[in-house]
Scaffold this active site. Sequence first.
Site, short mmCIF file in Angstrom:
data_model
loop_
_atom_site.label_atom_id
_atom_site.label_comp_id
_atom_site.label_asym_id
_atom_site.label_seq_id
_atom_site.Cartn_x
_atom_site.Cartn_y
_atom_site.Cartn_z
N TYR A 197 0.85 -1.19 0.00
CA TYR A 197 0.00 0.00 0.00
C TYR A 197 0.89 1.24 0.00
CZ TYR A 197 -3.84 3.16 0.89
OH TYR A 197 -4.77 4.16 0.75
N GLN A 225 -10.74 -0.17 0.43
CA GLN A 225 -10.98 -0.93 -0.80
C GLN A 225 -9.67 -1.33 -1.49
OE1 GLN A 225 -12.05 2.12 -0.11
NE2 GLN A 225 -11.73 3.57 -1.80
N ASN A 274 -3.54 5.71 6.25
CA ASN A 274 -4.31 6.43 7.27
C ASN A 274 -4.94 5.45 8.25
OD1 ASN A 274 -6.59 5.37 6.01
ND2 ASN A 274 -7.09 7.26 4.94
N THR A 294 2.26 8.41 12.69
CA THR A 294 3.70 8.53 12.83
C THR A 294 4.05 9.35 14.05
OG1 THR A 294 5.73 9.10 11.63
CG2 THR A 294 3.89 10.62 11.41
N GLN A 327 8.05 16.57 11.36
CA GLN A 327 7.31 15.33 11.54
C GLN A 327 5.85 15.58 11.90
OE1 GLN A 327 8.52 12.05 10.92
NE2 GLN A 327 9.92 13.44 9.89
N HIS A 330 2.88 15.60 9.30
CA HIS A 330 2.23 14.39 8.79
C HIS A 330 0.73 14.44 8.99
CE1 HIS A 330 5.19 11.47 7.34
NE2 HIS A 330 6.02 11.94 8.24
N GLU A 359 8.77 5.78 17.10
CA GLU A 359 9.01 5.33 15.74
C GLU A 359 10.35 5.88 15.24
OE1 GLU A 359 6.93 5.70 11.30
OE2 GLU A 359 6.25 6.97 12.94
N HIS A 360 10.52 7.19 15.36
CA HIS A 360 11.77 7.85 14.99
C HIS A 360 12.42 8.40 16.26
CE1 HIS A 360 8.88 8.57 11.60
NE2 HIS A 360 9.85 7.99 10.93
N GLU A 379 4.08 -35.61 29.70
CA GLU A 379 3.06 -34.62 29.33
C GLU A 379 1.67 -35.24 29.17
OE1 GLU A 379 5.98 -31.59 26.79
OE2 GLU A 379 4.72 -33.05 25.73
N HIS A 405 1.72 -39.27 21.02
CA HIS A 405 3.06 -38.82 20.66
C HIS A 405 4.09 -39.88 21.05
CE1 HIS A 405 1.17 -34.93 20.11
NE2 HIS A 405 2.32 -34.37 19.77
#
Length: 434
Positions: A119, A181, A204, A227, A249, A252, A319-320, A407, A412
Amino acid sequence: MPLTYLKTATPQPQDALNDIADTVQLMLGRIKAGGAQVALEYARQLDGWSGEITVSRAEIDAAIARVPQSLKDDIAWAHENIRRFAEAQRATAQDMEIELRPGLIAGQKQIPVAAAGCYVPGGRYTHIASALMSITTARVAGVEDVTAVSPPCMGGPIPDEMLYTMDLAGATRILCIGGVQGVAAMAFGLFGAPEADILVGPGNAYVAEAKRQLFGPVGIDMFAGPTDSLVLADDSADPEIVAIDLIGQAEHGVNSPVWLATTDTGLAEAVIKAVPGVIDSLPEPNQSAARQAWHDLAEVVVCDNREEMAQYSDEKGPEHLHVQARNLDWWRKRLHSYGSLFLGEETTVTFGDKASGPNHVLPTSGAARYTGGLSVHKFLKTVTWQTVDAEALPDLARVSAVISRAERMEGHARAADIRLEKLVQASAPKAAKA
C-alpha cells in the site's frame, strides 16, 4: 527524580477509533462478498475515481516519459540506497544446517512469500519514498509477485512520478485504488492480482484498521498508528534545528505526536519559543496539521541527566528517535526501543524518510518496544527441517517418548516407540553385518 513537563499532551478520545473499526468491518465484509464490483463502487464513491483500476503498461510508459529526467535521477539515487541496504539485510538471512548429535541433522531455510501487497499512500501528498521502501524491499527479498496500490490524487490519476517510482521499484501491477478498498483488493485478489500473502506499507487510520482486521489469513508488516518522533537533546543542540525537526514530523497530520526530552531547560524553552514561527512558515495544509499536532499531542520534558532521558525514550518506544547530544556512541549502545535511530544533528528523520537507505515503514504507538520496522525479513519465512539416521534414532526416540508420557500425550509417545521397535531393530542386523 520526577520529570519536569514544560508541555504536556492531551489524551485523545477513543470513540473515533471505535467508529473507524465498525466502518472498516462493514466495508471489508461487503467487498469480500461482492468482490471487485463492490470495491469499484467504493472507489467511485469515496475517491471520485471514474477511470480504470488497473494502470496499463501504456499509461505507465506515458507517465514515465513525462517525468523530468532530473527527478528520475534523484529518485533512482534514493532507490539505489534503499535497494543496497535491503540487499545487505538479505545477506544476513542465511540458510544453515547443524549436526546436533551424530546422525541428527537440522537446518533452516529462507523462503520468500509468493505474493505481496504494497500500500502506497497518496491523495494529499505524493509519497514517492513509500513506494521505494515497500516494493523494493519485497523484490530484494525474492517475492515474485508484488501488487502496488495507491489512491487517486484528488480525483485524478496516480501522479506520474509515483508511477515511475512504482515501476522502477519493481511492481508487478499497479492499481489506482486506495483506502480500505485498496487493501481489500490486495488481500482478496481482485482486479487480476493474486491473493496477497502479506500486506505492507503505511496509510491512514482506515488503512491501518483494515490491515489489523485482515491479519491472520494474511500477514501484515505491523499494527500501525500515526507517525511519531522523539528528539533527545542536551545543551549542545541547536534549538532552531530541533524545532524544525519536530515540526517536520508533525506536518504528517493532526494525530502525529512529537516529543522532546532534554537535560537543558534553556534549550527546551528556546524550542517552545521557536515552534510557532516554524509552523507559520509552512504552506497549507501542512501548517494547520502541524499546529494542531503540536498543540494537542506534543510533549517537552526536562530530565536531570542523560540516563533519565534514555529511560523516558525506552518507555515511549518512538518510531523515529533522533539524538542531538554529545557522546553519540554512548547513546547508540544505551538506547533499546525505537523504530529507527538518527545520531547527531547532521542527520535527520527526513533523510531516513526519503533517501538514505534504511526502511521508513516503522513501528508506531510504542510498538518499537517489541518489534522493528519493515525489512526483507518480513517477506521471508524462516522454516526448519530435520533428518535422523540410525545412529541418532535410539536416544532421540527414547527421550521423546519419555517427555511425551510426562506430558500425558500417549499418541506422541507411541509415534516414537514404533520407531524404536521397527526401525532400530530393523537396522541392527545390517549394522552387525557391516
